[in-house]
Design a protein around this motif. Structure first.
Motif, PDB file in Angstrom:
ATOM      1  N   ALA A  85       0.821  -1.215   0.000  1.00 49.69           N
ATOM      2  CA  ALA A  85       0.000   0.000   0.000  1.00 49.69           C
ATOM      3  C   ALA A  85       0.851   1.260   0.000  1.00 49.69           C
ATOM      4  N   ALA A  86       1.984   1.243   0.706  1.00 54.47           N
ATOM      5  CA  ALA A  86       2.854   2.423   0.754  1.00 54.47           C
ATOM      6  C   ALA A  86       3.491   2.691  -0.604  1.00 54.47           C
ATOM      7  N   LEU A  87       3.959   1.648  -1.264  1.00 56.14           N
ATOM      8  CA  LEU A  87       4.548   1.826  -2.589  1.00 56.14           C
ATOM      9  C   LEU A  87       3.502   2.288  -3.596  1.00 56.14           C
ATOM     10  N   ASP A  88       2.307   1.754  -3.486  1.00 54.79           N
ATOM     11  CA  ASP A  88       1.222   2.168  -4.378  1.00 54.79           C
ATOM     12  C   ASP A  88       0.838   3.624  -4.122  1.00 54.79           C
ATOM     13  N   ALA A  89       0.796   4.014  -2.853  1.00 53.17           N
ATOM     14  CA  ALA A  89       0.425   5.383  -2.498  1.00 53.17           C
ATOM     15  C   ALA A  89       1.454   6.398  -2.978  1.00 53.17           C
ATOM     16  N   ALA A  90       2.698   5.959  -3.145  1.00 53.48           N
ATOM     17  CA  ALA A  90       3.761   6.850  -3.614  1.00 53.48           C
ATOM     18  C   ALA A  90       3.842   6.901  -5.136  1.00 53.48           C
ATOM     19  N   THR A  91       2.963   6.178  -5.827  1.00 56.34           N
ATOM     20  CA  THR A  91       3.010   6.069  -7.281  1.00 56.34           C
ATOM     21  C   THR A  91       1.967   6.970  -7.923  1.00 56.34           C
ATOM     22  N   LYS A  92       2.402   8.111  -8.433  1.00 61.17           N
ATOM     23  CA  LYS A  92       1.494   9.051  -9.103  1.00 61.17           C
ATOM     24  C   LYS A  92       1.070   8.565 -10.479  1.00 61.17           C
ATOM     25  N   TYR A  93       1.979   7.866 -11.143  1.00 63.60           N
ATOM     26  CA  TYR A  93       1.741   7.471 -12.533  1.00 63.60           C
ATOM     27  C   TYR A  93       1.928   5.963 -12.668  1.00 63.60           C
ATOM     28  N   PRO A  94       0.889   5.176 -12.409  1.00 60.50           N
ATOM     29  CA  PRO A  94       1.036   3.712 -12.380  1.00 60.50           C
ATOM     30  C   PRO A  94       1.060   3.077 -13.767  1.00 60.50           C
ATOM     31  N   TRP A  95       2.078   3.445 -14.537  1.00 63.47           N
ATOM     32  CA  TRP A  95       2.273   2.855 -15.856  1.00 63.47           C
ATOM     33  C   TRP A  95       3.737   3.069 -16.265  1.00 63.47           C
ATOM     34  N   PRO A  96       4.252   2.251 -17.198  1.00 65.41           N
ATOM     35  CA  PRO A  96       5.636   2.407 -17.672  1.00 65.41           C
ATOM     36  C   PRO A  96       5.726   3.503 -18.725  1.00 65.41           C
ATOM     37  N   ARG A  97       6.944   3.764 -19.184  1.00 62.81           N
ATOM     38  CA  ARG A  97       7.185   4.776 -20.217  1.00 62.81           C
ATOM     39  C   ARG A  97       6.344   4.492 -21.453  1.00 62.81           C
ATOM     40  N   GLY A  98       5.641   5.521 -21.924  1.00 59.84           N
ATOM     41  CA  GLY A  98       4.786   5.363 -23.094  1.00 59.84           C
ATOM     42  C   GLY A  98       3.449   4.729 -22.793  1.00 59.84           C
ATOM     43  N   GLY A  99       3.178   4.465 -21.527  1.00 59.05           N
ATOM     44  CA  GLY A  99       1.952   3.751 -21.177  1.00 59.05           C
ATOM     45  C   GLY A  99       0.844   4.613 -20.618  1.00 59.05           C
ATOM     46  N   HIS A 100       0.945   5.943 -20.748  1.00 58.82           N
ATOM     47  CA  HIS A 100      -0.098   6.822 -20.247  1.00 58.82           C
ATOM     48  C   HIS A 100      -1.437   6.414 -20.860  1.00 58.82           C
ATOM     49  N   PRO A 101      -2.493   6.266 -20.053  1.00 57.22           N
ATOM     50  CA  PRO A 101      -3.749   5.717 -20.573  1.00 57.22           C
ATOM     51  C   PRO A 101      -4.436   6.561 -21.633  1.00 57.22           C
ATOM     52  N   THR A 102      -4.204   7.873 -21.653  1.00 52.39           N
ATOM     53  CA  THR A 102      -4.876   8.737 -22.637  1.00 52.39           C
ATOM     54  C   THR A 102      -3.900   9.527 -23.507  1.00 52.39           C
ATOM     55  N   ASP A 103      -2.621   9.559 -23.123  1.00 50.68           N
ATOM     56  CA  ASP A 103      -1.633  10.342 -23.859  1.00 50.68           C
ATOM     57  C   ASP A 103      -0.314   9.571 -23.929  1.00 50.68           C
ATOM     58  N   PRO A 104      -0.171   8.671 -24.918  1.00 54.87           N
ATOM     59  CA  PRO A 104       1.032   7.837 -25.002  1.00 54.87           C
ATOM     60  C   PRO A 104       2.325   8.645 -25.123  1.00 54.87           C
ATOM     61  N   GLY A 105       2.246   9.883 -25.566  1.00 52.73           N
ATOM     62  CA  GLY A 105       3.435  10.705 -25.691  1.00 52.73           C
ATOM     63  C   GLY A 105       3.800  11.443 -24.426  1.00 52.73           C
ATOM     64  N   SER A 106       3.043  11.262 -23.366  1.00 47.71           N
ATOM     65  CA  SER A 106       3.310  11.967 -22.113  1.00 47.71           C
ATOM     66  C   SER A 106       4.673  11.562 -21.552  1.00 47.71           C
ATOM     67  N   PRO A 107       5.449  12.553 -21.055  1.00 46.86           N
ATOM     68  CA  PRO A 107       6.744  12.209 -20.457  1.00 46.86           C
ATOM     69  C   PRO A 107       6.623  11.639 -19.051  1.00 46.86           C
ATOM     70  N   LYS A 108       5.423  11.611 -18.496  1.00 45.14           N
ATOM     71  CA  LYS A 108       5.225  11.153 -17.126  1.00 45.14           C
ATOM     72  C   LYS A 108       4.981   9.647 -17.078  1.00 45.14           C
ATOM     73  N   PHE A 109       5.762   8.960 -16.253  1.00 42.42           N
ATOM     74  CA  PHE A 109       5.545   7.534 -16.016  1.00 42.42           C
ATOM     75  C   PHE A 109       6.123   7.180 -14.661  1.00 42.42           C
ATOM     76  N   GLY A 110       5.766   5.999 -14.159  1.00 41.95           N
ATOM     77  CA  GLY A 110       6.109   5.668 -12.784  1.00 41.95           C
ATOM     78  C   GLY A 110       7.016   4.485 -12.581  1.00 41.95           C
ATOM     79  N   VAL A 111       7.472   3.829 -13.670  1.00 42.30           N
ATOM     80  CA  VAL A 111       8.323   2.649 -13.490  1.00 42.30           C
ATOM     81  C   VAL A 111       9.196   2.444 -14.724  1.00 42.30           C
ATOM     82  N   TYR A 112      10.476   2.106 -14.483  1.00 40.33           N
ATOM     83  CA  TYR A 112      11.377   1.708 -15.566  1.00 40.33           C
ATOM     84  C   TYR A 112      11.145   0.237 -15.901  1.00 40.33           C
TER      85      TYR A 112
END
Length: 436
Positions: free
Chosen positions: A169-196
């Motif tokens: 739960a703590a690791l999940d709570a610290a994760t703003k962007y729960p997807w890898p690079r290029g995995g933004h659910p609505t904007d695949p070009g977004s520079p924001k991601f939460g895991v390498y």
């Protein structure tokens, strides 16, 4: 990363066994503490948190315009302030306060020297090994780089770090962007991601049974606390340093520049500037607004009251709207969504835009940022050419056992990201030639 999954922690109300599970099972040295109290203590005592004291928040230390000013906020002071805001808001909504505070304390741990400027420079260097993103780096620190707990890899027999071994739960709570690079659910070009890519195993463990791409409630509280803390405190710092003239906020030409900064960066691109004008007007019409700030002791006290009023205003707006939507009761994990009224988001965005326009966009700041980007680029090149020389023992060992060039480059990124502003400058001086 491997271990025996489980937990011996005392459970906390509203959270189940899976929430308090750790990657590697371990007994509590002090029985009676909750799992999230342990998480909070581990983050508070971590070297990664302490290093944030030497990392830029917005203004580089030593560049204030008034010699008598207090030191500007750092990533550490921001994280502590974010934690106070998030803890109280989370508790009011029914979250475990230690869990939310842990997320707030750790959310910026992965930021490199020189703030977002350093983040961009490192992302350029790491473009061929998965890029760089401060939030993904935070997860990497919490689960791999911060030395606290080691397990024996069943394949190789070697000891492998599992970082702070925080709860799911703590690791999940610290994760703003729960997807890898290029995995933004609505904007695949977004520079924001939460895991390498090479941290996906622990990320997938954290997200077991979580709705795909959905941000847990505690992370939403942390994210709003982050917005509230930095928008209010950057505005406060800008006024206190003399960079923001309160009278400019009434001038139409100045206002148009503020809306231009806000739209697309802090509010959606289709936002009507009139909405932002109304948001700023609501704030300046408050009796506690710091009109005519002149730096006197009375004015400083009034400004402190302003920051308190703003934080209370933004948190109360979210609390009231969230309960109005969900009804009374304890809200946590995936049982709720944080509701922040559009009016409150616009007010917060206006404060961000004011600080951006008058503090971050000052000409001398751009000169400093350009120099900092050169430091990061030259430091990365020097380490690449001379590694493992120049690496800290922890990273030297990882570099020497890395299986390929891509993995070795990621170690160099980890080393640079761990540096403070001052240590980055010092190492740069040591490793790069300079004319006498």
């Amino acid at each position: 990363m491997d271990g025996t999954h489980g937990s011996h922690d005392t459970h906390t109300a509203g959270y189940g066994t899976r929430d308090t599970e750790r990657w590697d099972t371990e007994p509590d040295k002090r029985p009676g503490r909750t799992a999230f109290q342990r998480d909070r203590a581990r983050v508070l005592h971590s070297a990664a948190l302490r290093r944030l004291a030497g990392k830029t928040q917005v203004v580089t230390p030593g560049t204030r315009s008034r010699a008598w000013d207090a030191s500007p906020r750092t990533r550490l002071t921001h994280s502590l302030e974010c934690a106070q805001v998030g803890r109280e808001l989370g508790a009011a909504l029914g979250c475990d306060p230690d869990l939310v505070e842990t997320a707030c304390l750790s959310h910026d741990m992965g930021h490199p020297p020189f703030g977002h400027n350093g983040e961009q420079a490192l992302n350029d260097f790491a473009s061929d090994c998965g890029g760089f993103e401060g939030n993904a780096q935070s997860l990497r620190l919490l689960t791999r780089l911060e030395p606290k707990r080691f397990v024996r890899d069943p394949r190789s027999g070697e000891l492998v770090s599992v970082g702070l071994n925080l709860t799911r739960a703590a690791l999940d709570a610290a994760t703003k962007y729960p997807w890898p690079r290029g995995g933004h659910p609505t904007d695949p070009g977004s520079p924001k991601f939460g895991v390498y890519e090479d941290d996906l195993p622990v990320f997938q463990w954290v997200r077991e049974d979580a709705p795909r791409d959905r941000i847990c409630f505690e992370a939403q509280v942390m994210d709003w606390a982050d917005d509230v803390a930095y928008s209010v405190h950057d505005f406060e710092d800008g006024l206190h340093a003399g960079h923001i003239d309160p009278n400019c906020l009434f001038a139409e030409p100045e206002r148009r520049e503020i809306w231009a900064v806000a739209i697309g960066r802090y509010v959606p691109a289709d936002t009507d500037p009139q909405e932002l004008a109304e948001a700023l007007d609501r704030l300046v019409d408050q009796e506690w607004w710091p009109h005519g700030y002149d730096g006197s002791a009375v004015a400083q006290a009034r400004l402190k009251d302003t920051t308190s009023q703003l934080i209370g205003r933004f948190c109360q707006a979210a609390e009231t709207a969230t309960f109005a939507h969900h009804g009374p009761g304890r809200l946590s994990r995936y049982a709720a969504e944080l509701v922040v009224p559009r009016e409150a988001r616009n007010e917060c965005a206006v404060l961000k835009a004011v600080a951006d326009r008058y503090v971050m966009q000052r000409a001398e700041q751009e000169v400093i940022r350009a120099e900092q980007r050169i430091v990061i680029a030259e430091l990365a090149a020097a380490l690449t050419a001379r590694a493992p020389e120049g690496l800290e023992p922890q990273f030297r060992a990882q570099y020497e056992t890395a299986p390929d060039d891509r993995a070795r480059k990621r170690v160099l990124v980890d080393q640079i990201a761990a540096l403070t502003d001052a240590s980055a400058l010092s190492l740069h001086m040591t490793l790069t030639p300079h004319p006498s």
